[in-house]
Scaffold this motif. Sequence first.
Motif, PDB file in Angstrom:
ATOM      1  N   VAL A  96       0.859  -1.188   0.000  1.00 30.04           N
ATOM      2  CA  VAL A  96       0.000   0.000   0.000  1.00 30.04           C
ATOM      3  C   VAL A  96       0.891   1.233   0.000  1.00 30.04           C
ATOM      4  O   VAL A  96       1.678   1.451   0.920  1.00 30.04           O
ATOM      5  N   LYS A 111      -2.850   5.972  -1.658  1.00 29.16           N
ATOM      6  CA  LYS A 111      -3.605   7.089  -1.092  1.00 29.16           C
ATOM      7  C   LYS A 111      -2.684   8.227  -0.701  1.00 29.16           C
ATOM      8  O   LYS A 111      -1.469   8.054  -0.561  1.00 29.16           O
ATOM      9  N   GLU A 112      -3.285   9.420  -0.539  1.00 29.87           N
ATOM     10  CA  GLU A 112      -2.512  10.594  -0.156  1.00 29.87           C
ATOM     11  C   GLU A 112      -2.993  11.105   1.188  1.00 29.87           C
ATOM     12  O   GLU A 112      -4.174  11.015   1.504  1.00 29.87           O
ATOM     13  N   GLN A 134      -2.546  14.380   4.315  1.00 25.21           N
ATOM     14  CA  GLN A 134      -2.344  15.811   4.368  1.00 25.21           C
ATOM     15  C   GLN A 134      -1.060  16.207   5.088  1.00 25.21           C
ATOM     16  O   GLN A 134      -0.343  17.083   4.646  1.00 25.21           O
ATOM     17  N   ASN A 151      -1.585   0.403   9.076  1.00 27.49           N
ATOM     18  CA  ASN A 151      -1.707  -0.550   7.968  1.00 27.49           C
ATOM     19  C   ASN A 151      -0.415  -1.365   7.836  1.00 27.49           C
ATOM     20  O   ASN A 151       0.634  -0.821   7.520  1.00 27.49           O
ATOM     21  N   VAL A 195      -6.258  -0.695   0.980  1.00 26.67           N
ATOM     22  CA  VAL A 195      -6.124   0.572   1.712  1.00 26.67           C
ATOM     23  C   VAL A 195      -7.255   0.762   2.715  1.00 26.67           C
ATOM     24  O   VAL A 195      -7.019   1.055   3.886  1.00 26.67           O
ATOM     25  N   ASP A 242      -9.511   3.128   2.667  1.00 24.36           N
ATOM     26  CA  ASP A 242     -10.087   4.463   2.527  1.00 24.36           C
ATOM     27  C   ASP A 242     -11.002   4.475   1.309  1.00 24.36           C
ATOM     28  O   ASP A 242     -10.789   3.722   0.373  1.00 24.36           O
ATOM     29  N   GLY A 280      -9.026   8.991   1.292  1.00 28.09           N
ATOM     30  CA  GLY A 280      -7.894   8.511   0.502  1.00 28.09           C
ATOM     31  C   GLY A 280      -7.260   9.574  -0.373  1.00 28.09           C
ATOM     32  O   GLY A 280      -6.096   9.478  -0.721  1.00 28.09           O
ATOM     33  N   ASN A 281      -8.030  10.585  -0.760  1.00 23.67           N
ATOM     34  CA  ASN A 281      -7.501  11.750  -1.476  1.00 23.67           C
ATOM     35  C   ASN A 281      -6.746  11.437  -2.756  1.00 23.67           C
ATOM     36  O   ASN A 281      -5.630  11.894  -2.965  1.00 23.67           O
ATOM     37  N   VAL A 282      -7.331  10.634  -3.615  1.00 23.64           N
ATOM     38  CA  VAL A 282      -6.732  10.365  -4.912  1.00 23.64           C
ATOM     39  C   VAL A 282      -7.727  10.802  -5.982  1.00 23.64           C
ATOM     40  O   VAL A 282      -8.928  10.536  -5.855  1.00 23.64           O
ATOM     41  N   GLN A 338      -9.304   9.922  -8.619  1.00 26.46           N
ATOM     42  CA  GLN A 338      -9.750   8.826  -9.478  1.00 26.46           C
ATOM     43  C   GLN A 338     -11.156   8.402  -9.058  1.00 26.46           C
ATOM     44  O   GLN A 338     -11.588   8.684  -7.942  1.00 26.46           O
ATOM     45  N   THR A 357     -12.263   2.089  -3.204  1.00 28.07           N
ATOM     46  CA  THR A 357     -11.081   2.631  -3.866  1.00 28.07           C
ATOM     47  C   THR A 357     -10.883   4.068  -3.384  1.00 28.07           C
ATOM     48  O   THR A 357     -11.829   4.846  -3.375  1.00 28.07           O
ATOM     49  N   PRO A 358      -9.656   4.411  -2.957  1.00 32.57           N
ATOM     50  CA  PRO A 358      -9.422   5.793  -2.507  1.00 32.57           C
ATOM     51  C   PRO A 358      -9.824   6.777  -3.597  1.00 32.57           C
ATOM     52  O   PRO A 358      -9.468   6.603  -4.757  1.00 32.57           O
ATOM     53  N   MET A 411      -6.788  19.642   0.834  1.00 34.94           N
ATOM     54  CA  MET A 411      -5.488  18.993   0.610  1.00 34.94           C
ATOM     55  C   MET A 411      -4.541  19.907  -0.155  1.00 34.94           C
ATOM     56  O   MET A 411      -3.340  19.887   0.041  1.00 34.94           O
ATOM     57  N   GLN A 412      -5.086  20.670  -1.095  1.00 33.80           N
ATOM     58  CA  GLN A 412      -4.221  21.384  -2.030  1.00 33.80           C
ATOM     59  C   GLN A 412      -4.008  22.862  -1.726  1.00 33.80           C
ATOM     60  O   GLN A 412      -2.978  23.424  -2.059  1.00 33.80           O
TER      61      GLN A 412
END
Lengths: 286, 311
Positions: free
Chosen positions: A159, A191-192, A194, A206, B162, B164, B246-248, B250, B257-258, B268-269
């Motif tokens: 992951v 995943k991202e 902050q 995880n 994941v 998230d 998850g902040n992706v 997609q 799925t994130p 976030m940005q």
Amino acid sequence: MKRTTLWKRMAAAVLSSALLIGAAFTTQYRADAAEVSGKIVVAGSTALLPLTQQAAKEFKKHHPKVKIVVSGSSSIAGPQSVAKGVATIGACDWDATRAVGGFPAYKGLKAYKIAKIPFAVIVNKNNAVNNLSVQQIQDIYEGKITNWKQVGGKDEEIVVINRAKGSGTRVNFEDKIMDGHAIKTSGDNYKEVQKSGDMVNAVSSNPNAIGFVDLAYVKGGIKAVSINGVKATTANAASGKYVFYGYGYLLTKGEAKGADKAFINYILSQKFQHGSLKKLKFIPVK
Amino acid sequence: MEKQSPDWTDAMNLLTAHRQSRWTVKYTADRFFRFLCLGSVIFLGAVLGAIVLFVSETGFLVFRDVSLSEFFFSPHWDPEHGKYGAAVFIAGTLYLTLVTLLITTPISICVAVFIAEIAPPWLRQWLRTLLDLLVGIPSIVYGYLGATLLIPWIREHTGAPVGDGFLAAALVLSIMILPTITRITDDALCAVPNEWREANYALGGTTFQMIVRVVLPAAKSGIAAAVILGMARAIGETMAVVMVIGNVAQWGFDLVTPSSVLTSHIVMQILNVDFQSTTNHALYMMALLLLMISISLIMLIRRLRLKGGAS
């Protein structure tokens, strides 16, 4: 009548003692006051915040006439606020006078390198993997290696955890480790997060996660992996054997002047570099 | 006890003068207070106007560099390579809200019905107090619990690597807005006149029939307002969502799925972008979209309330 005189007397006593104390303080200030005065506003990187805060605290003692305001939001806010004139000094995790990490070069700013910052690639504490080569880390983040089995771990899907675009830590990771290879920013195993703290939480919760963070954050449920067989320690980063490190910069509009210059000089002094700076787990540059 | 003997007219003059000054003071205060109130209203209006103006002014700059159709319909968000499609975030926000409401609306209505119609009075008071307490819990607490307890649980039960994604976010949001919807629905149910319930029993109807045929239909506009209010809270929620989604950039329609939504993507940005960049303008445009969505929801609620009349 008697009471009023008593009050008057007390008031007089209080007033005179206050005056006396005030006078004492003023003379002391006068004796200590150096020639620098003015206002310093430091804005930018949160990674450098502990450092600038500590420096401000110590600097104020030596230069009581100088007012210092220190804040932290994000690395890019450093050069931006200086360019806009909101802050006099900007703290940034990279040299913002060059175009780095997708950000434009800030012309007209002067960058002062103040500290070396060691970073770490982290995995869950229960992960069997203790060492990764730069090549392997690149492959993992590019999505070429997707299972821990391929790098000597358990048969589990990796992951991949990343920081948000523009984070100082991510900019340094892309610069020092990825070296031009693009991170795969999609998929159900990616995943991202902050902040550095969120990164630590994500990896410690995880068992199959990999991430990266300032070395100072490594404790609890995560561990730093060795890179190319070199352990992630401040000593190895200081000697340059450990490759994952970056520099912290202070930026000023043009050459630093007056109080700003005195402040930067204080941070660069031997006393601060080898004293408080080291204690905060940064590496001296002087 | 001074002895003065002014003449009668003098005294009258003095008195009227005194009165007059008192009247003037009173009216000045009155007028001043009126201006204070009016000023406050103007101030509020100006602030709101300035927000909308500033956000839209910066937001619309994005269309200098990005076409309307790319921004709204392209799912490719990659500012480094000049791609500014926000479709993932817009669709994500709508999808997340939908899933949240699907989970939380039936539960909320059942809880409200229990409180208003079934529970004994002592339990009713306890439950209402409990729900009021839940409304006040800061969203970051929900987010933190979601990130530490819910996500490992999802990972274990769905096999997602994941964990998230929309499922985690929708569950967290559902728990968050459940007290809001329940309390307002509860109020709407209590506003239904008791005579109607009695009429049901007089006609030989059961409690179940009374609830389903009489009370719920009668309170329908109030319930709709409750749901929309919960929806507005869910759409605007940021902190709890950013911790579990998850902040992706997609699609995440399979729920695990994130992915990302408007609020989480902005937070976030926003600190990490250059003020003058297209990315920044795009983020402002997303903020404007959020603003528009919540304004239209609030207007919808007002309209429902007006139509609903008593409830």
